[in-house]
Each structure stands twice: as structure tokens, then as C-alpha cells.
Design an enzyme around this catalytic site. Structure first.
Site, short mmCIF file in Angstrom:
data_model
loop_
_atom_site.label_atom_id
_atom_site.label_comp_id
_atom_site.label_asym_id
_atom_site.label_seq_id
_atom_site.Cartn_x
_atom_site.Cartn_y
_atom_site.Cartn_z
CG ASP A 11 2.86 -7.03 -6.97
OD1 ASP A 11 1.86 -6.01 -7.32
OD2 ASP A 11 4.41 -6.83 -7.14
CB SER A 12 2.81 -4.47 -10.80
OG SER A 12 3.66 -3.71 -9.97
CE1 TYR A 43 1.04 -3.18 -13.98
CE2 TYR A 43 -0.63 -4.13 -12.65
CZ TYR A 43 0.37 -4.53 -13.57
OH TYR A 43 -0.18 -6.10 -14.27
N GLY A 44 2.01 2.27 -10.21
CA GLY A 44 1.14 2.78 -9.57
C GLY A 44 1.31 4.01 -10.62
CB CYS A 74 -0.66 -5.33 -7.05
SG CYS A 74 -0.71 -3.66 -8.34
CG ASN A 75 -1.19 -1.81 -1.51
OD1 ASN A 75 -2.11 -1.93 -0.94
ND2 ASN A 75 -0.50 -2.90 -1.51
CB THR A 76 -1.66 0.28 -8.38
OG1 THR A 76 -0.52 0.56 -7.34
CG2 THR A 76 -2.56 1.09 -9.16
CD GLU A 153 12.33 -2.91 -5.92
OE1 GLU A 153 12.97 -1.62 -7.17
OE2 GLU A 153 11.22 -2.94 -5.97
CB CYS A 185 3.31 -0.07 -0.08
SG CYS A 185 4.40 -0.57 -1.55
CB THR A 186 2.81 -5.17 -1.93
OG1 THR A 186 3.92 -5.07 -3.27
CG2 THR A 186 1.81 -6.17 -1.71
CG HIS A 187 8.02 -3.22 -2.70
ND1 HIS A 187 7.96 -3.35 -3.26
CD2 HIS A 187 9.75 -3.57 -2.62
CE1 HIS A 187 8.02 -3.68 -4.19
NE2 HIS A 187 9.75 -3.45 -4.09
#
Lengths: 274, 274
Positions: A11-12, A43-44, A74-76, A153, A185-187
Site C-alpha cells: 500500500d502507499s 498516491y491519491g 491500495c485503491n489508487t 489517523e 478506501c482502506t482506512h
């Protein structure tokens, strides 16, 4: 391909750890080799060319370490880079967008699906395109929720400010009749309980939240079974964590997300994998 | 050194545009050559070594284009990289942290100063160290406000959610008696009116907000005067904008921040300036 090799996950940054977490819980005998591109996160906001170059470098790094399959958590990168990168390497590469979209298309009863994600994910239309290609009769409604990542975060996981932000974002789906919402989104799984409650408050009962991390872990299990790649181990193995910058900060975040104890995180100079 | 050369200004992204804006308003005859490192934003989460390498590359790029002075319009790079980079290049390099700290130390009457900034800025202690070195008798209180940048970028500039977030952050200064608060992040001037009102509500009247962007522009004016480097032009000149990724997105953000019309933004492959 050796069954003993770990599963490469990248992932980023830290977001992909929610995917790693689902893999750990569903595939307890598998080792994970995680790479977080913390030197170049996020990355977005970056271009397709840049993301593809970064993804290529990371796949080379993971292969240099030895992995039996790679999960792009990572979605992006899943939307912008996976197609190109998949053609270049001789290793199975799973992404997070396809499993999420396929699950949503199967789950919806009335064909109306909401997608939430970062601004880059929503602007790219990656989920909409994929969902329409699965079923052109679906109605897809998308909403960018750029404050969810920084709120998660900040640790304001179940908080009145986060709730108010979620209300504003999710009110966009009012009157659209969505019965399924993709956490694109992974978050976002970190905010899952709050999102679930606000969805109930703002949009009513009976709406299913689809978590692509869970769907990706299921897909990975199928892939390992189909290619006879299970490690066959019973005990919980040692996972390995690499980042491109700030190993110590990553380690403390990883320990707050993962069920296992992350003892060490190593730094990699990722740009040398050109 | 030719007076006709532009002033080089760089930041990790768009934040430094608030510094460029203050320079434009105070030095109307000067051209600006701006570089935003959008491919590698944000700097806040990256290590000192990484930031120093990035800053070095950017200074090389700016010098290759020709500039008479460089302004590091980024708090992280100012704190972590400027000292090292200044020694390596034969061009005057201004940072944003020193002018902000000097102004705050001069303005405070009771010696109690609050500093707000990103998590990286506050964790680094850059403002505290500098303020204590100016006057060891000062009392410095710091508070990281990680949601201010995404809220500003969401456009929630004067908004009830942003106000509630600001209340929580600024309440940390209650009972400390601060009479001066440093806006230690280049994005924060975008929220200046809201921060001013919440400071009044939560901490009372008579507190001065110090904007390092304004102080840096004043310092730059002194430097140009002292070294006889004014362009001497009367009319508003053409500024130039470079980014390392996503020129189009940058352009639209720049147009919402700057008083001039940003017609073109060019892409640079910054890592080639090694």
C-alpha cells in the site's frame, strides 16, 4: 512456486494494514510480507504514470524477497496501475477494487449502490466503471469523503466531530434508495462502527456496508486453494514489515491496527528497484 | 547576481502559495518562480535525510532556471533541511521558521507563546528550539492540529465542523496565559479568520496571531534591499509555476489562493536533479 513463500501485500502507507488484518484473520497459517510506501504517500494525488512506476518498483522489491502472490492493498494503485503491472510480471496479483465491486453487485437487491472513498478514488470513477461493467443496470452514487482518513489517523474513531462529518457526507445518498455502500478506501474500516451508525441515522435500516478488505481476503483464500498454494502451517507465523521511510512511526501505527505484535519494521530504498 | 532574475519559492505542495501571495503583495515588481513538490507531498511524515535530499534537488532545479534568492516556503523543509542545504549552495536561502519565531519573540509581552502546526512540525520542536534560543525565558506551548490542512483543502474555511475542531485544539492553551500564537503551517493562513474568532472565544481578547508567511515576505524585502537586488520594475510581472506531478490540479488550487491568474503550470521530473 513454493507454498512456503509469504504473501506480498503493499500500500502507499498504513491503510493496507486493514487488508493485511483480514488476511491474517482468514488465513492464519500464512506469512505476510508487507510494504508501505511511506516515503511517497499518498498516491491519491499522483498521476497514473507515477503510480504505475511506483507499483512496478514495489513488485520488483517483493519478488526480490520471494512472495507467492501479491495483493495490491491500495485503491489508487488497484485502479490505476494493476492492469499494466499484471502483464509485466509472472506472479498472481490481486487488487482490492475488483473483489469489493463484485461483492457489492451481488449483495444489492434494488441495484442502487453508494460508493465512498478518497477524492482521487471517486474522481477516477474506478468503482463506478467496474460496477457498470458487471451490471449496466445498476445505479451508482459516489461521494468523496476526504476528511475520513485524517480523522481516522487523528484517532477520532468514534467521535462527535467525525459523526457530524459523516452525516454531511452520507446525506448525499438521501433519496437515492441505496441498499449497499462500498467502503472504497482502506482506512474506512477503522471508522466502520461510526459509519454504520450514521448510515442507520441518516439513511435508515437495512443498508449493507461492503468492506473490500474482507472481500479481498476471501478472494485470496480462493486463489490459494485453486492453485494449491496454502502454506499448510497451523501456528501463527512471523510477518515482516518494510517501509520506504519512517519505520518507527509506521510500527506504532501498525501495532494499533493489527492483532499481532509488530516488533520490527525495516527501511527499504524503494527507488533503487527501477 | 542579476536583479532581473526571479525569486525562487518552493514547498512540498500548495501550502507555500500563501507565502508566495504575501511576497506578491509586498514586492509587486518581483517575479516568482514557484516549485511545488506535488509528486512527493507531504514532507511532514518523512525523515530528515529524505527531506534534505528532496530540498537539494529542488534548489538545483531552481538554480538551473536562474533565481536570485530562494525562499523555502515549507515548515518541514525549513526546520530539517535548510541548514544543510544553505552550506552547499552559493545563493541566499530564506526559510519560514526563523522569521515567524523572531516576530513572535518580539511581539509577546508576557513571554507566553502558543505554536500550532502539523504533527511533524510540532513533534520536531523546531519553533520551540528556535524561540528558546532567542530568549530562554519564554514559555512555549505547542499543539499539533493535523485536521486543519485537510479541512482547509476541503474548503470548509469558515464552517461549524472546522470551528469545533479548532475549539478542541485551541482549548489546549487555556490557563497558559499565551498572548501570541504562531500559525506554524503554511496552510493555516487560509483559516485565519476562523482561528482568530475561536481564539477570541476560547482564550479571550488581546491575543496576536503571527503569520510566518507575512514575516518571511518582510524579511525577503529587507534582504533584497540590503543586497541591492530589487528588480526595479513597477508593473505586475508574470510568475511561473512548476510542480513534480498533477500540474492541472495544482493550477486550479493556485487560482483559488493567489491574487493573480495562474495560466500555466509545468511538470518537472525533479528526481533527475540529483
Amino acid at each position: 512456486m513454493s507454498c512456503d513463500l509469504p504473501i506480498g501485500v503493499f500500500d502507499s502507507g498504513v491503510g493496507g494494514l486493514t487488508v493485511a488484518k483480514e488476511i491474517m484473520s482468514r488465513l492464519a497459517g500464512e506469512r505476510i510480507l508487507y510494504f508501505g510506501d511511506t516515503a511517497r504517500v499518498p498516491y491519491g494525488s499522483k498521476s497514473k504514470e507515477t503510480i504505475t512506476e511506483y507499483s512496478r518498483q514495489i513488485v520488483r522489491f517483493l519478488l526480490s524477497q520471494g512472495v507467492k502472490v501479491i495483493v495490491v492493498a491500495c485503491n489508487t494503485a488497484s485502479a490505476l496501475a494493476v492492469d499494466a503491472v499484471r502483464k509485466e510480471f509472472d506472479v498472481p496479483i490481486l487488487d482490492v477494487v475488483n473483489p469489493g465491486a463484485q461483492a457489492a453487485a451481488q449483495i444489492t437487491k434494488n441495484g442502487s449502490i453508494g460508493v465512498i472513498g478518497t477524492e482521487a478514488t471517486i474522481r477516477s470513477g474506478m468503482y463506478s466503471k467496474l460496477l457498470y461493467s458487471i451490471n449496466p443496470d445498476l445505479n451508482i452514487y459516489s461521494k468523496a469523503c476526504p476528511l475520513f482518513v485524517p480523522l481516522a489517523e487523528e484517532g477520532w474513531i468514534y467521535d462527535s466531530v467525525t459523526k457530524e462529518v459523516a452525516r454531511r457526507y452520507l446525506e448525499e445518498f438521501q433519496g437515492k434508495g441505496v441498499d449497499t455502500i462500498v467502503l472504497g478506501c482502506t482506512h474506512y474500516p477503522l471508522l466502520r462502527n461510526l459509519i454504520r451508525d450514521v448510515v442507520r441515522e441518516v439513511l435508515g435500516e437495512g443498508i449493507t456496508l461492503v468492506d473490500p478488505a474482507v472481500e479481498t481476503a476471501k478472494k485470496l483464500k480462493q486463489l490459494l486453494a485453486g492453485q494449491d498454494l496454502f502454506s499448510g502451517k497451523e501456528q501463527v507465523p512471523e510477518h515482516t514489515f518494510y517501509v520506504s521511510d519512517g519505520a518507527e512511526k509506521f510500527r506504532s501505527l501498525a501495532n494499533s491496527i493489527l492483532p499481532c505484535n509488530v516488533i520490527e519494521t525495516k527501511d527499504v530504498t524503494i527507488k533503487t528497484f527501477e
